[in-house]
Structures are given as structure tokens and as C-alpha cells.
Design a protein around this motif. Structure first.
Motif, PDB file in Angstrom:
ATOM      1  N   GLY A 418       0.812  -1.214   0.000  1.00 32.38           N
ATOM      2  CA  GLY A 418       0.000   0.000   0.000  1.00 32.38           C
ATOM      3  C   GLY A 418       0.841   1.257   0.000  1.00 32.38           C
ATOM      4  N   MET A 419       2.062   1.169   0.550  1.00 32.45           N
ATOM      5  CA  MET A 419       2.939   2.345   0.621  1.00 32.45           C
ATOM      6  C   MET A 419       3.277   2.895  -0.761  1.00 32.45           C
ATOM      7  SD  MET A 419       3.481   3.740   3.329  1.00 32.45           S
ATOM      8  CE  MET A 419       4.810   4.840   2.844  1.00 32.45           C
ATOM      9  N   LEU A 420       3.068   2.074  -1.803  1.00 35.88           N
ATOM     10  CA  LEU A 420       3.329   2.578  -3.159  1.00 35.88           C
ATOM     11  C   LEU A 420       2.434   3.781  -3.466  1.00 35.88           C
ATOM     12  CD1 LEU A 420       3.772  -0.696  -5.225  1.00 35.88           C
ATOM     13  CD2 LEU A 420       5.508   0.879  -4.396  1.00 35.88           C
ATOM     14  N   ILE A 421       1.238   3.828  -2.850  1.00 40.01           N
ATOM     15  CA  ILE A 421       0.314   4.937  -3.155  1.00 40.01           C
ATOM     16  C   ILE A 421       0.882   6.276  -2.672  1.00 40.01           C
ATOM     17  CG2 ILE A 421      -2.006   5.865  -2.750  1.00 40.01           C
ATOM     18  CD1 ILE A 421      -2.956   2.942  -2.599  1.00 40.01           C
ATOM     19  N   PRO A 422       1.180   6.423  -1.361  1.00 42.31           N
ATOM     20  CA  PRO A 422       1.742   7.718  -0.962  1.00 42.31           C
ATOM     21  C   PRO A 422       3.080   8.021  -1.624  1.00 42.31           C
ATOM     22  CG  PRO A 422       1.793   6.174   0.869  1.00 42.31           C
ATOM     23  CD  PRO A 422       0.940   5.557  -0.194  1.00 42.31           C
ATOM     24  N   VAL A 423       3.895   6.998  -1.861  1.00 41.30           N
ATOM     25  CA  VAL A 423       5.210   7.245  -2.473  1.00 41.30           C
ATOM     26  C   VAL A 423       5.024   7.752  -3.905  1.00 41.30           C
ATOM     27  CG1 VAL A 423       7.288   6.121  -3.339  1.00 41.30           C
ATOM     28  CG2 VAL A 423       6.505   5.656  -1.030  1.00 41.30           C
ATOM     29  N   ALA A 424       4.144   7.079  -4.667  1.00 41.74           N
ATOM     30  CA  ALA A 424       3.913   7.518  -6.044  1.00 41.74           C
ATOM     31  C   ALA A 424       3.290   8.912  -6.053  1.00 41.74           C
ATOM     32  CB  ALA A 424       3.011   6.521  -6.760  1.00 41.74           C
ATOM     33  N   ALA A 425       2.337   9.154  -5.143  1.00 44.65           N
ATOM     34  CA  ALA A 425       1.688  10.466  -5.099  1.00 44.65           C
ATOM     35  C   ALA A 425       2.711  11.553  -4.786  1.00 44.65           C
ATOM     36  CB  ALA A 425       0.576  10.463  -4.051  1.00 44.65           C
ATOM     37  N   GLY A 426       3.558  11.303  -3.786  1.00 43.00           N
ATOM     38  CA  GLY A 426       4.564  12.289  -3.386  1.00 43.00           C
ATOM     39  C   GLY A 426       5.554  12.548  -4.510  1.00 43.00           C
ATOM     40  N   THR A 427       6.088  11.456  -5.092  1.00 39.02           N
ATOM     41  CA  THR A 427       7.083  11.618  -6.151  1.00 39.02           C
ATOM     42  C   THR A 427       6.495  12.386  -7.335  1.00 39.02           C
ATOM     43  OG1 THR A 427       7.836   9.429  -5.496  1.00 39.02           O
ATOM     44  CG2 THR A 427       8.832  10.379  -7.449  1.00 39.02           C
ATOM     45  N   THR A 428       5.282  11.995  -7.740  1.00 41.41           N
ATOM     46  CA  THR A 428       4.629  12.698  -8.847  1.00 41.41           C
ATOM     47  C   THR A 428       4.515  14.177  -8.528  1.00 41.41           C
ATOM     48  OG1 THR A 428       3.304  10.710  -9.106  1.00 41.41           O
ATOM     49  CG2 THR A 428       2.598  12.655 -10.344  1.00 41.41           C
ATOM     50  N   ASN A 429       4.073  14.463  -7.320  1.00 39.80           N
ATOM     51  CA  ASN A 429       3.890  15.850  -6.918  1.00 39.80           C
ATOM     52  C   ASN A 429       5.184  16.644  -7.037  1.00 39.80           C
ATOM     53  OD1 ASN A 429       2.193  17.835  -6.139  1.00 39.80           O
ATOM     54  ND2 ASN A 429       1.870  17.099  -4.061  1.00 39.80           N
ATOM     55  N   PHE A 430       6.279  16.060  -6.557  1.00 36.77           N
ATOM     56  CA  PHE A 430       7.551  16.791  -6.562  1.00 36.77           C
ATOM     57  C   PHE A 430       8.085  16.932  -7.983  1.00 36.77           C
ATOM     58  CE2 PHE A 430       7.924  14.633  -2.247  1.00 36.77           C
ATOM     59  CZ  PHE A 430       7.230  15.642  -1.636  1.00 36.77           C
ATOM     60  N   LEU A 431       8.016  15.827  -8.748  1.00 40.20           N
ATOM     61  CA  LEU A 431       8.566  15.890 -10.099  1.00 40.20           C
ATOM     62  C   LEU A 431       7.743  16.832 -10.973  1.00 40.20           C
ATOM     63  CD1 LEU A 431       9.704  12.222 -10.813  1.00 40.20           C
ATOM     64  CD2 LEU A 431      11.099  14.210 -10.274  1.00 40.20           C
ATOM     65  N   MET A 432       6.402  16.823 -10.789  1.00 41.50           N
ATOM     66  CA  MET A 432       5.577  17.731 -11.588  1.00 41.50           C
ATOM     67  C   MET A 432       5.804  19.175 -11.183  1.00 41.50           C
ATOM     68  SD  MET A 432       4.131  15.970 -13.849  1.00 41.50           S
ATOM     69  CE  MET A 432       2.745  16.838 -14.560  1.00 41.50           C
ATOM     70  N   THR A 433       6.159  19.393  -9.905  1.00 38.99           N
ATOM     71  CA  THR A 433       6.524  20.743  -9.491  1.00 38.99           C
ATOM     72  C   THR A 433       7.818  21.169 -10.182  1.00 38.99           C
ATOM     73  OG1 THR A 433       5.527  20.274  -7.359  1.00 38.99           O
ATOM     74  CG2 THR A 433       6.925  22.221  -7.483  1.00 38.99           C
ATOM     75  N   MET A 434       8.716  20.208 -10.367  1.00 39.23           N
ATOM     76  CA  MET A 434       9.988  20.517 -11.026  1.00 39.23           C
ATOM     77  C   MET A 434       9.816  20.659 -12.534  1.00 39.23           C
ATOM     78  SD  MET A 434      12.780  18.164  -9.077  1.00 39.23           S
ATOM     79  CE  MET A 434      14.220  19.225  -8.976  1.00 39.23           C
ATOM     80  N   LYS A 435       8.745  20.071 -13.078  1.00 36.98           N
ATOM     81  CA  LYS A 435       8.551  20.059 -14.525  1.00 36.98           C
ATOM     82  C   LYS A 435       8.621  21.487 -15.071  1.00 36.98           C
ATOM     83  CE  LYS A 435       5.355  18.752 -18.082  1.00 36.98           C
ATOM     84  NZ  LYS A 435       3.923  18.786 -18.355  1.00 36.98           N
TER      85      LYS A 435
END
Lengths: 610, 334
Positions: A418-435
Motif C-alpha cells: 500500500g505504501m506505493l500509493i503515498p510514495v507515487a503520489a509524493g514523487t509525482t507531486n515533486f517531479l511535476m513541481t519541477m517540470k
């Protein structure tokens, strides 16, 4: 029993060997194990074949080039002949018009801009002082220059002093704690380096882990937290006296704790709770004071909403109080209860304290540094609640296949997935902020730290999930794979993020920047060191896990690990040296003396002349 | 959303959520494990000496490298006869007011698991030498040495327990190296670590992920596939008699050129492996434990070890047959 080899294992081993091929440095080791295998899968043979193939390919390439040239020559001769035929067929008048046309056409084809079409004759002048970074290119640029940190509104000096003291303490424990870690790494290679009871491996190992946990990471986080909680609450500092008490309490806890561990006084074995309760109590009081301060600041906020950073930071502090109580209260610690509490504690410690707190910090610092809003608030909310839901139940995945109830182990494995959900959400959030801002990374000395932290946040956490699977656990449990994983996460994620934040914040507090070259040296040595540390350990421990499954004598699997332990010590040395540079950089940013600034000096001289 | 504007509501909800999950995943299971559990009926609580030894085990941080748990997977069979169960730890309670319970399950196996070390390695002499410097008995070991558990005496008296440290590990020490009471306590604790037999009728938990039965085991008596005597020797014998078969002077006798090993009749050698040996204690050598019986060695495994011993390091003797060894073992009784 001992000679039996499962064919599947052999196959696995073969795949693994192919992988090892990519790393010639380690292939010697594998080669010695493979003598019974087919010659064609022997890495030495494969490498040799590849080496022979390289010149062969060059010969083939050259031959193709020759043939192509020959064909070209033939075609050219044909074209010339055709042209001559056409010319002979034409009359004189036709020839003149044709020539005119050709000259015109040639001029059109050859036309190019001369680079002065849009320019003027006036001299360039910067009347409004808009140019900040003049990049001279009249010398060879061995090291690309980086952007200077932007000047921000003045921070309250009292707050600034507090944060700097937290960071200085943290850095002290980082240098000392990793010096001990480095020494422990050497002991794997040279176990007889000393025979002093206070420095023996079993006593020193918890000194290292606890010192970097409670001394380095915790103090740095709390210090940075004060700045973030204040800033995003948009309020003014009243009194920070109790924050100073907390600083001294936590420092005292780490100091006394380390000495007591070296003296052989510990809490009977559980990882990260080796400090006995009176010593941990000092830390806990410091933590409660911090929590109380944070909540008070948030209560006085002038903004309506609570910024997402503050949910993460305050929740981390609240949860850690709970976690410490569960770990140290004696009411459920007899028999196997101790182990269940231990599993819960050791994983909540890293996930709910270090990870949650650091995430809170990055939700402030990353958008700040990129000068762009966070990509998605909703993803942040999703990550926050799912992290609590899944992370809280995964503690016992450290005791898979042990005597702990089977349902609890299964719950932990499901939680790990289940931890894949918060990890994927967090990573997406940070990388999209960097986009759209990736071009800024090259010209910034802080953003590379952010990027590495974010990448390891994804890969390190995902690896944790993979390790929890029962089938993967068979290979990796009890081996140094766990050690590699904990360094990929605690170092790759937490330490890299903390450095990113420190390099972002301290110049704002003091107005002084570190030498960019030295920040670069810190970054690369820490990063390359971490890879040297973890990759060989992961390869070696996988081989060891396979050897255990095959039933090899235990002592042989110790000998197998020797080269990988050596690589670990080499990587560790790089990491350790980078911390010395970091400590110097921090000193450089906070030292009292003024910078020798050519600009000011020239103006001073001009004033004197006038 | 509303709750994100009210810090009291937001943090209370987060705390309640976290507490509920904590109760579910940690506190309730831990409390149940503590309450609904009892030690096995035939388990023996630690003696005073052994308890003191456990305290030293904890003090020196041995848990950093040694586990004490046999998992229910096939690869852990080497560490015990059955997987560890909750009852094995039920007797552990809080150490004292300052220190927590010491279950010592551990999470790293840099060194071997110690659940059953009392059976696998019962010899006091071996433990003392190993603690003084592990490399004196096991060349590849990276375990720390514990010389502070020993003292040097010019003239040791009768009651002192002398340790026969080989010269290259004495580091210039001239006097006798004598075990301190702490060393003896630690050894007593290690010797006490034995898996308790499950009471009759209680179902024995199985080992998961079993290896497919190999032909070697199925038809071993035909001698169709020979077992790897060198590996079996490394697991069972090497820690004392060493890889080169020469033992350690004054501690463990040499097998190289030994008349017992080379004897055409394997009866004495089989008996020593299965039953242990005290014939050379008077010469200063240690007591040989009943390795074969302790480690449940099968006749074909014993034969493989003997053939390795009889035909290595310059030894030359006829190969023994598993059937022949089986006969001897049946005769002397297990």
C-alpha cells in the motif's frame, strides 16, 4: 542435502551472473563460482568474446565504407558524362540565359543572416541594476558557475540564531556519527584493528545509528522546522526560550546515550531503542517542547488555512511521541510482545518521524527554491492520509517468517504494498513541481540535492516494498541488503533532502553563500560514495542469500562477502570525506568575518578618491 | 475543506487515526503475545550463571550480528530442528527497572544464528579460544576479539581456567591466559542455548519452501551419488580440527596422520564422531562433543566426512561404505 542444487536456482544464478557481467569489477568473484557451468555463460569467456568482436566489427565497418566509396565513384563518373552530353546538345544563347539563372539561384541558396539585422549601434548599459550574474567566458570553464541565492526579506535574528545552532549541533553529530560508521566499516575488513572494549563492534554499532538518527537528522529537522512553521504561518516570533532548552536536552541525550552504549549499558537489544529510558526521556522532553512550540505558532497563524508542510511536521512530532511511548512503556513488552513492539517502533521511527517530517519540509522548500507553486495540493492530501493508513501497520515486516503471528506478518506485507500509493503520489507531486524547471538544475547548487532526494524517495521506498515480499525476503533477510537499503533511504532520501534545505536556508539567514565548488564536491562525493557503498553490498548480499539457500557452510558465505565489504568501506570513506566538506561549507556560511567583496572595495576606493 | 483550516480538528483526527491503527497493529498484538503465552513445559529457566552470561551477551551488543530465531523456511533448518515459536520466548521478562526484555531475535546474520549453539558447539575450550580471538579457530571469521574477558597471570593456580592460545595470537604475552568469571558466564549462557523439544502431541510447525527431494538423498544407500564430504566437514568439524586437518596445538588434536582416522576398521572413528571422546583430555586436549548425535548426522553423511578425513592432507586410507557405517551406528546405539 548439500550437493543438491535446484535447477531453478542454477538458472537464477546464471541470470544473475549475466547481470554481474555489466560490472567487470565484480566478475572475478562470480567467475570462481561458475566453474561447473557451461563455458559460454562464464563471464570471463563472455568478456573475451566481446573483446574479440570489437575489432571484427571495425573491420566489417571499414569494408562497408570502402564498398560505398567505390559505388559513389562509379555514380559520379556517370553523372559527369550525362552533364557533358547535355552541354553538347545546347546552343550558345541558351547557354547565356542558363548561366544568369544559375548565378541567381546560387545567390538565393547561399543566403544567410549576418547576425546584425536586429542589432543597433548603441553601447549596452544596465541602468536599473538588472544584471546579477555576469558570466565571463574568456577563460576555460572547468567548473560551470552556479546562480547565487536570491536575497530574501530579513529573518528575525533570534529565530535565525536558533536555527543555526540546531544546524551546527546536527552537523557536529553528523561528522562524529559517520566517523564512527566509517570505523565500523573498516572493522569488517580488518576485525583486529583494535582490541578496546569501548570500541568493539557490538557496542559501537548502535552508537553510530543512534547518533545519526537523534543527533544529526532529528536536530537538523527540528531546526529547519522552526523556520518553516513560522514562515508558512506568517506570524512573528514571540519567545523561543524553550526551544533552546529542547536543543540542550536532545544534545545531552545523544551525548550521554553514546557514552553509556560504549560503556555497555543498553536497553537489551532493540534497534534504535538502545538508549535506556532515562536517556531517551531527555530526548522525549525535547520533542514534546518542540511539538508544543509548533502548535502554538500555528495557533497564532495569520493565514486562514494551515499550509500542508505544517500538517506533516506537526503530525510527525505528535506520532513520534506516541511511538516512543509504545516502545518504552513496559506493559506489553514481555515474551514476544517485546518483538512486536520493536517491529512497530523501528519502522515508525524512520517512516513517521524522519520521512514525514522531511516531506513536510520539502513541501515548503522545493516550491520556494523553484519559485513555483506546488503541483497539486490534492496529491499532498492523498499522500498524507495514505501514509498514515499504510505505514502504521508495516512494522512487523522486519520479522517475516519469525514466531510473530502469521496474520500480522501478512498485514505488514500488504501495508508495504500500500505504501506505493503515498510514495507515487509524493514523487509525482515533486517531479511535476519541477517540470518545466529542469533547466534550472544545472545552474543551481541546491537543486541537485533535491533531485537526488526525490529520486531516492521513489526508488528507496519501492525497494522497501519489494524486500517485504515473502519470496524476496528469503534471499535478502538477515543479509547486508538491509544495511544497503537503510543507507539508500536514511542517507539518499533524508540526508540529501536535509542538505538541500540547509544550503537553501542558511544563505538566507546569514547572507553568506558557501563556495559553489565545494558544494559541488560535497554533492558528488556523497552521491558517488553512496552508490559505491550500496550497489556492491546489494550484489554481495544477494549472492550470500543464494548461498544460504543452497546450504553452503556459513563461514564460506562470510568469506564471499569480503570484497563487497571492502567496496562498502571505500564508498563509506567518500561519504565521510564529503561530510567534512559540508561542515566546512556550513562554517563558511555562518562565520562572523566579512567577505572580501571586490565590488564594495572598489566603491570604497572611489569614495576615498572623490 | 473545513478541517484543513482548524488545527485542533486536523491534528486530533490525525492522532486518533494513528492511535487506532497503532492499537490494531502493535499494542493489542503485543499485549496478546505477552498474556496468551507460556514457556514449554520441559524448558529450563536460565541459572544464575547463565543469566549473568546473558547480561554480558547484551552488554557486548552481540545481537548486532547474531540472530536467535529459526524461521519457518527450509534454509533455516541448519539452525534448529524446528522453527521457533512464540512459546520459546514466553519466559523472557523485563531485565530490570532500567532495561527492557531481551528476546534477542535480532535482524542481522553477519554471524551464525545462536538458537541452538549449545547443541552445535558445546565445547567450553572452543568457546574460550573463539572469544579470545575468533580467528585462532576460524580463519575467515570477522567477529571481534574479546581479550578483556581474559586476564594474564604469571603463575596461574590450579583453579584457573587456562586458555591454550596459539602463539601467533598471543601478541607477545608470556604468562598464562586465564578466563575471567565473565568469560565463563558468557560461555555458560552460550552452552545453555538449546531448542526445547516440543511436548508430545503438539503439532510441529513445518519448514516452508522445501527443496525438491534430490536423488542423492533418495538412493543414498546405493552410493549412486556421493555427498560432499568437504562441505559436511566444514559445517561439522572444521571449527575445531581446522580446514587443514591439523587441529590446534594443545587444544584440538590433529587428524593428519592420526592412527584413529587412518585405521582400516572405521569402528573407533565412527564411535568418536557419534558419541564424543575424552581419551586425550589428560594431554590437555579439549573434550570432544558427540557431534554426530548432536547434529543428527545420517550414516551416509558420517561416511562422507570420514572419507574426506581419510583422503585429505596427505592421509590415505580405503574409502568406507555408508552401509558399513550404518551397521556400526546401529550396533553402538544412537
Amino acid at each position: 542435502m548439500i550437493i543438491s542444487q535446484n535447477p531453478q536456482k542454477i538458472k537464477m544464478k546464471r541470470y544473475f551472473t549475466c547481470f554481474m557481467m555489466l560490472l567487470p569489477a565484480f566478475s572475478v568473484q562470480a567467475a570462481s563460482e561458475q566453474n561447473s557451468q557451461s563455458v559460454l555463460t562464464n563471464p570471463g569467456v563472455l568478456i573475451t568474446i566481446a573483446l574479440i568482436l570489437i575489432p571484427l566489427l571495425i573491420v566489417v565497418y571499414l569494408a562497408v565504407v570502402k564498398v560505398r566509396n567505390l559505388v559513389k565513384k562509379v555514380r559520379l563518373r556517370e553523372a559527369i558524362e550525362q552533364g557533358n552530353e547535355i552541354l553538347n546538345a545546347l546552343k550558345d544563347d541558351d547557354l547565356n540565359t542558363l548561366e544568369q539563372e544559375l548565378i541567381k539561384r546560387k545567390a538565393a541558396v547561399d543566403y544567410s543572416l549576418n547576425d546584425h539585422e536586429l542589432g543597433g549601434d548603441l553601447k549596452a548599459e544596465d541602468k536599473k541594476g538588472l544584471i546579477h550574474q555576469v558570466n565571463e567566458i574568456n577563460t576555460a570553464r572547468f567548473i560551470p558557475s552556479k546562480k547565487r541565492s536570491t536575497i530574501r526579506p530579513k529573518v528575525d535574528p533570534a529565530l535565525s540564531r536558533l536555527v543555526i545552532w540546531y544546524l551546527m549541533s546536527a552537523t557536529f553529530w553528523l561528522v562524529l556519527g559517520t566517523s564512527i560508521g566509517e570505523y565500523l566499516g573498516i572493522k569488517f575488513v580488518s576485525p583486529d584493528v583494535d582490541h578496546i572494549s569501548w570500541l568493539s563492534f557490538g557496542r559501537l554499532r548502535p552508537v553510530h545509528t543512534n547518533m545519526v538518527f537523534w543527533g544529526w537528522c532529528s536536530l537538523a529537522m527540528i531546526g529547519l522546522g522552526y523556520y518553516v512553521v513560522y514562515t508558512v504561518s506568517n506570524t512573528v516570533v514571540k519567545s523561543l526560550k524553550s526551544a533552546w532548552y529542547a536543543l540542550w536536552l536532545i544534545n545531552a541525550s545523544v551525548l550521554i546515550g553514546s557514552i553509556s552504549l560504549m560503556a555497555g549499558i543498553n536497553n537489551a537489544g532493540g534497534e534504535y531503542r538502545e538508549y535506556i529510558w532515562p536517556i531517551m526521556l531527555l530526548f522525549a522532553i525535547g520533542l514534546v517542547i518542540t511539538l508544543f512550540n509548533y502548535i502554538q505558532i500555528i495557533a497564532k497563524r495569520t493565514t486562514k488555512e494551515i499550509y500542508i508542510s505544517n500538517w506533516y511536521i506537526v503530525s510527525a512530532a505528535i506520532f513520534t511521541v506516541v511511538i516512543t511511548l509504545v516502545a518504552y512503556l513496559p506493559f506489553w513488552q514481555n515474551g514476544l510482545g517485546e518483538t512486536i513492539a520493536q517491529g512497530y517502533y523501528m519502522h515508525q521511527g524512520v517512516g513517521m518521524w524522519f520521512m514525514l517530517f522531511s516531506l513536510g519540509l520539502i513541501y515548503y522548500f522545493l516550491p520556494q527554491q523553484l519559485n513555483t507553486p506546488i503541483y497539486s495540493y490534492s496529491l499532498g492530501i492523498l499522500a498524507f492520509w495514505t501514509q498514515i493508513l499504510f505505514y502504521t501497520v508495516i512494522g512487523t515486516h522486519h520479522f517475516i517468517f519469525s514466531a510473530i503471528p502469521w496474520w500480522l506478518q501478512t498485514t505488514a506485507i500488504i501495508g508495504s504494498m500500500g505504501m506505493l500509493i503515498p510514495v507515487a503520489a509524493g514523487t509525482t507531486n515533486f517531479l511535476m513541481t519541477m517540470k518545466g524547471n529542469f533547466h534550472k538544475i544545472g545552474s543551481s547548487y541546491t537543486l541537485p540535492f533535491y533531485l537526488v532526494g526525490i529520486v531516492f524517495y521513489f526508488s528507496g521506498s519501492f525497494q522497501g516494498t519489494a524486500e517485504a515480499f515473502r519470496s524476496a525476503n528469503l534471499y535478502w533477510h538477515f543479509t547486508d541488503f538491509t544495511v544497503a537499503h537503510s543507507h539508500l533511504t536514511m542517507y539518499g532520501i533524508i540526508a540529501f533532502m536535509l542538505w538541500a534545505f540547509i544550503y537553501t536556508l542558511v544563505p538566507r539567514l546569514t547572507g553568506k553563500e558557501p563556495k559553489h565548488v565545494l558544494v559541488g564536491a560535497h554533492f558528488w562525493m556523497a552521491f558517488i560514495g553512496l552508490l559505491f557503498y550500496t550497489i556492491p553490498l546489494m550484489i554481495g548480499s544477494t549472492l550470500r542469500g543464494i548461498a544460504w539457500q543452497e546450504g553452503q557452510p556459513f563461514i564460506d558465505t562470510v568469506v564471499t562477502m569480503a570484497p563487497y565489504w571492502l567496496w562498502r568501506a571505500i564508498g563509506g570513506s567518500l561519504m565521510w570525506a564529503s561530510h567534512l566538506i559540508f561542515a566546512y561549507n556550513l562554517y563558511f556560511m555562518i562565520r562572523q568575518t566579512d567577505d572580501i567583496d571586490t565590488q564594495t572595495a572598489v566603491f570604497d576606493q572611489l569614495k576615498k578618491i572623490n | 475543506m473545513e478541517i484543513y483550516n482548524h488545527h485542533k480538528r486536523l491534528f486530533t483526527i490525525a492522532l486518533v487515526f494513528f492511535l487506532a491503527l497503532t492499537f490494531f497493529a502493535a499494542i493489542i498484538p503485543a499485549y496478546q503475545a505477552q498474556e496468551n503465552n507460556a514457556p514449554l513445559p520441559n524448558s529450563k529457566p536460565l541459572t544464575e550463571q547463565e543469566t549473568l552470561g546473558k547480561a554480558i551477551f547484551v552488554k557486548e551488543g552481540c545481537i548486532a550480528c547474531h540472530t536467535q530465531q529459526v524461521r519457518n523456511v527450509d534454509m533455516d533448518k541448519v539452525w534448529g530442528d524446528r522453527p521457533s515459536i512464540a512459546a520459546d520466548y514466553a519466559g523472557n521478562t523485563r531485565t530490570d527497572i532500567w532495561r527492557n526484555t531481551a528476546n534477542l531475535l535480532g535482524s542481522e546474520r553477519t554471524g551464525p544464528d545462536l538458537t541452538n549453539i549449545g547443541i552445535r558447539q558445546p565445547g567450553k575450550d572452543w568457546h574460550l579460544l573463539h572469544l579470545y580471538n575468533p580467528r585462532s579457530v576460524s580463519t575467515g571469521s570477522i567477529m571481534p576479539a574479546y581479550p578483556w574477558l581474559f586476564e594474564v597471570k604469571e603463575n596461574s593456580n590450579k583453579n584457573d581456567i587456562k586458555v591454550m592460545v596459539p602463539n601467533e595470537f598471543r601478541q607477545g604475552i608470556v604468562g598464562d591466559i586465564v578466563a575471567t568469571p565473565e568469560a565463563m558466564q558468557l560461555v555458560a549462557y552460550l552452552q545453555s542455548l538449546k531448542q526445547t523439544k516440543l511436548p508430545d502431541g503438539k503439532p510441529v510447525p513445518i519448514f516452508l519452501y522445501p527443496k525438491p527431494e534430490s536423488k542423492a538423498l533418495a538412493g543414498s544407500n546405493n552410493g549412486s551419488v556421493e555427498l560432499d564430504g568437504k562441505s559436511l566437514y566444514a559445517v561439522n568439524c572444521q571449527s575445531c580440527h581446522q580446514e587443514n586437518g591439523e587441529g590446534l596445538k594443545g587444544a584440538f588434536p590433529s587428524l593428519k596422520g592420526s592412527q584413529i582416522v587412518l585405521n582400516d576398521d572405521p569402528k573407533t572413528l565412527t564411535t568418536i564422531i557419534m558419541k564424543g571422546y575424552n581419551g586425550r583430555v589428560s594431554e590437555g586436549y579439549g573434550l570432544m562433543p558427540a557431534v554426530g548425535s548432536n547434529n543428527n548426522l545420517k550414516p551416509d553423511e558420517v561416511a562422507a566426512i570420514m572419507n574426506h578425513e581419510r583422503n585429505s592432507w596427505g592421509n590415505k586410507a580405503r574409502k568406507v561404505d555408508p552401509a558399513e557405517i550404518k551397521k556400526i551406528i546401529d550396533l553402538i546405539g544412537k
